[in-house]
Design an enzyme around this catalytic site. Structure first.
Site, mmCIF file in Angstrom:
data_model
loop_
_atom_site.group_PDB
_atom_site.id
_atom_site.type_symbol
_atom_site.label_atom_id
_atom_site.label_comp_id
_atom_site.label_asym_id
_atom_site.label_seq_id
_atom_site.Cartn_x
_atom_site.Cartn_y
_atom_site.Cartn_z
ATOM 1 N N PHE A 146 0.891 -1.103 -0.048
ATOM 2 C CA PHE A 146 -0.057 -0.019 0.088
ATOM 3 C C PHE A 146 0.987 1.334 0.019
ATOM 4 C CE2 PHE A 146 -2.191 3.480 1.744
ATOM 5 C CZ PHE A 146 -3.472 3.494 0.974
ATOM 6 N N ASP A 233 9.606 2.937 1.456
ATOM 7 C CA ASP A 233 8.313 3.846 1.800
ATOM 8 C C ASP A 233 8.432 3.755 3.247
ATOM 9 O OD1 ASP A 233 5.966 4.726 2.403
ATOM 10 O OD2 ASP A 233 4.858 4.015 0.576
ATOM 11 N N LYS A 274 3.325 11.857 6.818
ATOM 12 C CA LYS A 274 2.875 11.649 7.988
ATOM 13 C C LYS A 274 3.442 12.400 9.088
ATOM 14 C CE LYS A 274 0.168 7.537 6.729
ATOM 15 N NZ LYS A 274 -0.834 8.262 6.342
#
Length: 426
Positions: A146, A233, A274
């Protein structure tokens, strides 16, 4: 009706259902305030936050240092675009580059934007440095990944719900099994046109699936061997979430931070988002060394808001909090307690079968199918008992509190989780 007029939970949910696109399925709770590890709903009920906005608020809700940095900068200069220099971006770029041990950063806003940026950077490097013929570069990705929901990213997703009726898709990607080093090596051996390997150190959306301790290092070594860029990631796993500054990177002090010494792999391209901002502003970043980043020239990539003064000021404050408050060490310490306590319970449980994770990124697997609503109902009960969490992949509940949580609070939360699970025992 004035937007400032107080309305109840049902009315607020009804407004979203009527006027908002139905692209999310939120837990039915309407939040109006947050502080540290706590959230309050519109009726004043207090909850422990055990999702942390998918790890965006690692530093806790409304951290005063981060909020103050945002307010002060917002009152001075908000946006210039990159048509001009601003007095915040350069210092931020120096700070974050040195913080993570890279030569340069390319600032963006959202996680998906950062992933797209890394993919473009990898492809351009492969044509101009590695010498792959243009339009023929391939990037390896993992099953169960994801990385966002833009068109390019869903092109290599295995999630049918994210893909159906959104084609045609972008080519140039090869899927391999996650945590299977032999499968990765087989693909690397198969072609000289492989540009990069994009991987999550822990697959959060897949259910906090944690690979073998040596998987990342072996993958990095293979990438080095075949002259392929290792792209990490760390949007959800980075910024101290897993008990070290980064889940894959060797740029931290292993004696003090790392759970698994000598098993980390320094990425060629690092993707962050984030918690770079502590959850108060959209900030993402792609970091790489000069031999990679130099392929990007003026006009070839950018963003009006990327690197804006507010983002720069906020990110510096947010990263300083991580260091000043020892959040990596706290996540590592509390994570061990969390898994120990839950594992003790699971030994005699019929409803929970497994707890897995690292640091304060953990998940409990519920003894039911992915199509069942058991995990959802458990999360509803957790909400009623004062703790907010959310299922992922149907039968898995992710638990990821803010990293500012203390041991007393964690033990209180463990008691709530166990009490809730006991009510569902078969």
């Amino acid at each position: 009706m004035s937007v400032l007029e107080k309305i109840n939970t049902e009315e607020i949910i009804a407004l979203e259902n009527k006027y908002g696109a139905h692209n999310y399925h939120p837990l039915p709770v309407v939040l109006s305030r947050g502080e540290g590890v706590y959230l309050w709903d519109v009726d004043g009920k207090k909850y422990y936050d055990f999702l942390s906005a998918y790890s965006a608020v690692n530093q806790g809700h409304c951290h005063p240092k981060i909020v103050n940095a945002m307010v002060q900068q917002a009152q001075t200069l908000t946006l210039t675009s990159r048509a001009f220099y601003n007095d915040q971006l350069g210092p931020y770029e120096k700070f974050i580059s040195e913080y993570f041990g890279f030569d340069k950063v390319l600032p963006m806003n959202t996680g998906a934007e950062a992933v797209e940026t890394a993919l473009k950077l990898c492809r351009k490097w492969s044509y101009e440095v590695k010498g792959i013929p243009e339009h023929e570069a391939q990037i390896i990705v993992c099953d169960g990944n994801f990385h966002g929901r833009t068109t390019t990213i869903i092109s290599f997703s295995n999630d049918d719900n994210a893909r159906k009726n959104f084609g045609p898709f972008t080519s140039g990607f090869i899927n391999v099994a996650y945590d299977d080093i032999d499968a990765l090596e087989k693909v690397l051996q198969s072609s000289t046109k492989i540009a990069g390997f994009l991987v999550e150190p822990i697959q959060g959306e897949a259910g906090v699936y944690t690979p073998a301790d040596d998987y990342m290092m072996k993958a990095k070594n293979l990438c080095n061997q075949y002259n392929v860029l290792f792209i990490a990631d760390e949007i959800q796993t980075g910024i101290a979430r897993t008990g070290s500054l980064l889940a894959v990177c060797g740029n931290c002090d292993c004696e003090n931070q790392c759970e698994r010494k000598a098993t980390y792999a320094t990425p060629d391209i690092l993707i962050l988002g984030k918690a770079v901002s502590g959850g108060v502003y959209p900030v993402s970043a792609v970091l790489a060394n000069d031999n990679i980043m130099h392929v990007i020239k003026p006009g070839q990539h950018g963003s009006t808001f990327g690197g804006n003064p507010i983002a720069a000021a906020v990110a510096v404050a947010a990263l300083e909090v991580v260091t000043d408050e020892n959040l990596a060490q706290n996540a590592r310490y509390l994570g061990k307690i969390f898994r120990k306590k839950l594992n003790e319970y699971i030994q005699t449980s019929n409803i929970a079968t497994l707890v897995r994770g690292r640091g304060l990124l953990n998940a409990v697997v519920i003894n039911d199918t992915e199509e069942s609503d058991t995990a959802w109902n458990i999360c509803l009960a957790l909400r009623d008992n004062g703790l907010l969490a959310k299922p992922t992949h149907g039968n898995i509940i992710r638990f990821a509190p803010p990293l500012v949580m203390n041991e007393e609070q964690l033990l209180d939360c463990v008691a709530i989780i166990i009490k809730t699970l006991q009510a569902f025992e078969k």
